[in-house]
Design an enzyme around this catalytic site. Sequence first.
Site, PDB file in Angstrom:
ATOM      1  N   CYS A 269       1.135  -1.406  -0.174  1.00 60.16           N
ATOM      2  CA  CYS A 269       0.366   0.124  -0.534  1.00 60.16           C
ATOM      3  C   CYS A 269       0.714   1.218   0.049  1.00 60.16           C
ATOM      4  O   CYS A 269       1.277   1.693   0.923  1.00 60.16           O
ATOM      5  CB  CYS A 269      -1.189  -0.051   1.207  1.00 60.16           C
ATOM      6  SG  CYS A 269      -2.221   1.618   1.445  1.00 60.16           S
ATOM      7  N   GLN A 362      -3.999  10.436  14.978  1.00 57.90           N
ATOM      8  CA  GLN A 362      -4.205  10.315  14.301  1.00 57.90           C
ATOM      9  C   GLN A 362      -3.185   9.982  12.631  1.00 57.90           C
ATOM     10  O   GLN A 362      -2.182   9.486  13.190  1.00 57.90           O
ATOM     11  CB  GLN A 362      -4.085  12.128  13.583  1.00 57.90           C
ATOM     12  CG  GLN A 362      -5.059  12.831  13.429  1.00 57.90           C
ATOM     13  CD  GLN A 362      -6.102  12.735  11.685  1.00 57.90           C
ATOM     14  OE1 GLN A 362      -5.794  12.047  11.277  1.00 57.90           O
ATOM     15  NE2 GLN A 362      -7.624  13.209  12.235  1.00 57.90           N
ATOM     16  N   TYR A 397     -13.422  16.788  24.028  1.00 55.48           N
ATOM     17  CA  TYR A 397     -12.993  15.588  23.160  1.00 55.48           C
ATOM     18  C   TYR A 397     -11.713  15.495  23.659  1.00 55.48           C
ATOM     19  O   TYR A 397     -11.256  14.919  22.356  1.00 55.48           O
ATOM     20  CB  TYR A 397     -13.851  15.915  22.177  1.00 55.48           C
ATOM     21  CG  TYR A 397     -15.182  15.558  21.948  1.00 55.48           C
ATOM     22  CD1 TYR A 397     -16.046  14.230  21.612  1.00 55.48           C
ATOM     23  CD2 TYR A 397     -15.641  16.922  21.598  1.00 55.48           C
ATOM     24  CE1 TYR A 397     -17.448  15.153  21.897  1.00 55.48           C
ATOM     25  CE2 TYR A 397     -17.180  17.280  21.682  1.00 55.48           C
ATOM     26  CZ  TYR A 397     -18.347  16.402  21.651  1.00 55.48           C
ATOM     27  OH  TYR A 397     -19.300  15.831  21.519  1.00 55.48           O
ATOM     28  N   ASP A 419     -12.949  14.641  28.837  1.00 50.00           N
ATOM     29  CA  ASP A 419     -13.584  13.643  27.823  1.00 50.00           C
ATOM     30  C   ASP A 419     -13.811  12.282  28.931  1.00 50.00           C
ATOM     31  O   ASP A 419     -13.871  12.043  29.492  1.00 50.00           O
ATOM     32  CB  ASP A 419     -11.760  12.413  27.361  1.00 50.00           C
ATOM     33  CG  ASP A 419     -12.213  11.998  25.463  1.00 50.00           C
ATOM     34  OD1 ASP A 419     -12.015  12.049  25.212  1.00 50.00           O
ATOM     35  OD2 ASP A 419     -12.984  10.622  25.934  1.00 50.00           O
ATOM     36  N   CYS A 496     -13.138  15.631  11.123  1.00 49.72           N
ATOM     37  CA  CYS A 496     -13.321  14.842   9.969  1.00 49.72           C
ATOM     38  C   CYS A 496     -14.375  14.580   9.294  1.00 49.72           C
ATOM     39  O   CYS A 496     -13.982  13.968   8.772  1.00 49.72           O
ATOM     40  CB  CYS A 496     -12.724  13.669  10.532  1.00 49.72           C
ATOM     41  SG  CYS A 496     -13.854  12.490  12.131  1.00 49.72           S
ATOM     42  N   GLU A 541     -10.318  17.037   6.435  1.00 44.81           N
ATOM     43  CA  GLU A 541     -10.267  17.730   7.993  1.00 44.81           C
ATOM     44  C   GLU A 541     -10.706  19.573   7.588  1.00 44.81           C
ATOM     45  O   GLU A 541     -10.213  19.875   7.352  1.00 44.81           O
ATOM     46  CB  GLU A 541      -9.422  17.170   8.538  1.00 44.81           C
ATOM     47  CG  GLU A 541      -9.627  17.398  10.096  1.00 44.81           C
ATOM     48  CD  GLU A 541      -9.672  16.362  10.726  1.00 44.81           C
ATOM     49  OE1 GLU A 541      -9.076  15.804  11.718  1.00 44.81           O
ATOM     50  OE2 GLU A 541      -9.328  15.140   9.928  1.00 44.81           O
TER      51      GLU A 541
END
Length: 552
Positions: A269, A362, A397, A419, A496, A541
Amino acid sequence: MASTGETPQPGPAQIDSYKLQQAPQNNKRPFQNGHQKKRKPTKRGRKVKPAGDGSPDEVLQFDVQDLIAKDEAAREGSAEEAAAAETTPLPEQGSIIDVEVVELSSTGDGLAKLKGSDHIYVVPFAVPGDTVKVKVYRHNLDKGYTAADFISVVNPSPLRDDSRIGCKYFSTCSGCQFQMLDYSEQLKLKKNIVVKAYKNFSDLPPNLVPEILDTIGSPLQYNYRTKLTPHFDGPPGNARRGPKKCHESMPPIGFTPKATRQVLDIEDCPIATDAVRKGLQDERQRMAAEYGNYSKGATILLRESTRRIEKPVPSDYVPPLGIAVETDKYIDYKTCITDNNAMSTEYIDDFVFTNPAGSFFQNNNSILPPFTQYIRDHVLPPQLPGSKPVKNLIDAYSGSGLFTITQSSLFPGGSIGIDIAEKSIEYARRNATLNGLKEEQCRFIAADAPELFKSVSVYDPDETVVILDPPRKGCDASFLRQLLQFAPRRVVYVSCNVHTQARDVGVLVRGEGLEEGDKKVRYEIESIRGFDFFPQTGHVEGVAVLNRVDEV
């Protein structure tokens, strides 16, 4: 970003581009008879209200309806053309036809037409101006389009250059959509995705939405993904219960393309980092020797981890295993972790973050330094005459602390991450310690969702910025109400999923959802910009900066 869910997807991916939609259980694509009168999904002039989940199906539906509306407007006054559009028969299932791509959906799919017809065909791996050969597989008459498989390019668009394609699986694997495009064109398309998201999902008049800024590109367009999750299926024919046989040969290991249940065997990949690509090769070699041990399918984790050695390196130093990446200041040794519970390490400039390899972080490290710097440059509001200086940051978050930590130096009153996941808070506290931050400067709280802001009630809202980075589904009504009740001076919304972001920003701009007796609060948008965390794909994003409107 460092939120409670995976990133990723206005098209085939969530934070992971390869978690794709599955076909029906019987592995046959449902089909409706093509010889029917084509039905319009909506009446002319009727606005479709979004359900608001920002799903690929919902996003695609808006793009299809917009194109239908354009065609209707173009036929206005021509009864003959309108009648022809109503009665043109549709091709049978399995038909091979040539269609011309006229637009690109925000899902990354092309919207195409057959010559002489205004009926829309949704085609992957194609760009505006392409004429492509496709195989018809489903008429969605109630939605106004037909789904078709890409076969080949008949006449390429001026935008297309297939020499740019860097992967032999492109147009078979669904992970990437744009490898044939120049990168500057990809960024233009992603800017348009953000534009359409606010048009379709914010429910705001155009005058309340500022011009969308250009999308910031990734420093790396290939070799950027620090995490992949290929998988393989169990042996065919095993019953759900009772004894199960093991594989008799090595199964395909890779990803499941859109609209099929068959795993596509992937040997490499090229959008993954070198360490992750090597990890894939190593895992394939292991499976070649051990496939007979597996009676069930499994997902393979491939997560890059970094060990940093500062220069000068002692002459007798024995370097660790891994791929060496050298800079003026240090050498990073990159390895690939396959154990979900093992700790991975990543660096963003001089900040260090550790997390369990299987948890969220990420997947494009190369863009995180310019991205966090952009937030740093825009997190503080302009200092207006008579206004209090902003001293506090609330990172909602917060996950493992990406923004709480990287922005903490700007806030003398302290930065606090909140969170609902206690494990994330545990890792965030550890990361704060690794970065030399004391608790009075940077602290973290696990809070129940319905009472998220009670733990920061000591903060003066006039002196506070809130950063939001929710999962793809966006913020729920309860959270947005709490945010409006707290009424911070400035909000930086990172997402996102720019479609659910637009929906939530619309709520904040209108000041909706407050309870009786609450002080009326609303926000205005200062700026909106996209960031390309996933080059070669249709994902973007979004960062929206909002300021509280203080009524005079």
